[in-house]
Design an enzyme around this catalytic site. Sequence first.
Site, mmCIF file in Angstrom:
data_model
loop_
_atom_site.group_PDB
_atom_site.id
_atom_site.type_symbol
_atom_site.label_atom_id
_atom_site.label_comp_id
_atom_site.label_asym_id
_atom_site.label_seq_id
_atom_site.Cartn_x
_atom_site.Cartn_y
_atom_site.Cartn_z
ATOM 1 N N THR A 98 38.365 38.695 36.047
ATOM 2 C CA THR A 98 39.055 39.962 35.830
ATOM 3 C C THR A 98 40.186 40.048 36.839
ATOM 4 O O THR A 98 39.961 40.315 38.028
ATOM 5 C CB THR A 98 38.093 41.149 36.000
ATOM 6 O OG1 THR A 98 37.010 41.009 35.086
ATOM 7 C CG2 THR A 98 38.807 42.469 35.727
ATOM 8 N N LYS A 174 40.591 43.697 29.094
ATOM 9 C CA LYS A 174 39.462 43.691 30.025
ATOM 10 C C LYS A 174 39.521 44.880 30.978
ATOM 11 O O LYS A 174 38.504 45.560 31.212
ATOM 12 C CB LYS A 174 39.455 42.376 30.803
ATOM 13 C CG LYS A 174 38.458 42.312 31.951
ATOM 14 C CD LYS A 174 37.012 42.526 31.510
ATOM 15 C CE LYS A 174 36.059 42.345 32.680
ATOM 16 N NZ LYS A 174 34.681 42.757 32.358
ATOM 17 N N LYS A 243 38.318 47.312 42.949
ATOM 18 C CA LYS A 243 39.392 46.345 42.676
ATOM 19 C C LYS A 243 39.930 46.519 41.262
ATOM 20 O O LYS A 243 41.150 46.533 41.041
ATOM 21 C CB LYS A 243 38.856 44.922 42.890
ATOM 22 C CG LYS A 243 39.848 43.793 42.617
ATOM 23 C CD LYS A 243 39.730 43.195 41.234
ATOM 24 C CE LYS A 243 38.402 42.518 40.995
ATOM 25 N NZ LYS A 243 38.360 41.840 39.671
#
Length: 296
Positions: A98, A174, A243
């Site tokens: 990711t 994603k 993140k």
Amino acid sequence: MTTPHIGFLGLGSMGAPMARNLLKSGLAVTVYNRTRAVAEAFAADGASIADTAAGAVVEGGIAITMLSNDAALEAVTLGQDGLLHKLGKGGLHISMSTVSPETSKKLAALHAANGSLFLSAPVFGRPEAAAASKLWIVQSGSGDAKQRAKAILTILGQGIHDFGDDPAAANVVKLSGNFMILAAIETMAEAQALAEKNGIDRAALASFFGQTIFACPIYQNYGRTIAERAFEPAGFKLELGMKDVRLVRDVAEAAMVPMPLADLLHDRLLTSLAKQRGKLDWTGIELVTAEDAALR
């Protein structure tokens, strides 16, 4: 089809079961992990062990990366002893991490300049889904990259969903999905706090909605985790959730898309990190909701 050599880089909670599934399928796999002791555990499964990222791949082979963030991905690809030049002409890099869309664009261009292919193929699913080959995989990149990666991705997941030629597209999908999951976690946390303050059992509430109007894995599995406050061991660490939310906000700002819910989630995560909860599962943001409601 000639059996490809695969270099698998990144043996964390997601990468480890994925690499083992490739080994179980009979493929030749060389593994690399920054902590060598983690990689050495795979020798018993038939893997070769590499000391460097470049050492995990062969010219014209396939490299699969499953790493925690953009910096780690760039380090194993572009850094000293990185895989880019070793992979060379005819090679394929399948990036399943990711990461930001811009990182994928950058790596795709560099691979093209070196005669190799790049495919963005991030996944949805927790470690138990990875172990069961039940990941949902989203992909974007060239047709040649997709064709070569298909047999490998079929081993790792229960479905492959295509989002076109732009290598950045799968990363946007994603990040969008992770944003939606975290928004659902916040929704469930708030609803359970409301129920508890009114004398209703949290687990009963989660079970009811998971079986009826929200009968889907996200509400069933995360709802139960939140109700039980089973935040350890982490399936996906809260610090990694932060993140991802940072990446969502960066992409949203670049596209001039206001995302007020992302701002709220950022605040929940930041508060959690300030309270030293970064190693908890990302469902642990529920603790902040409970504290706000004087339930803790």
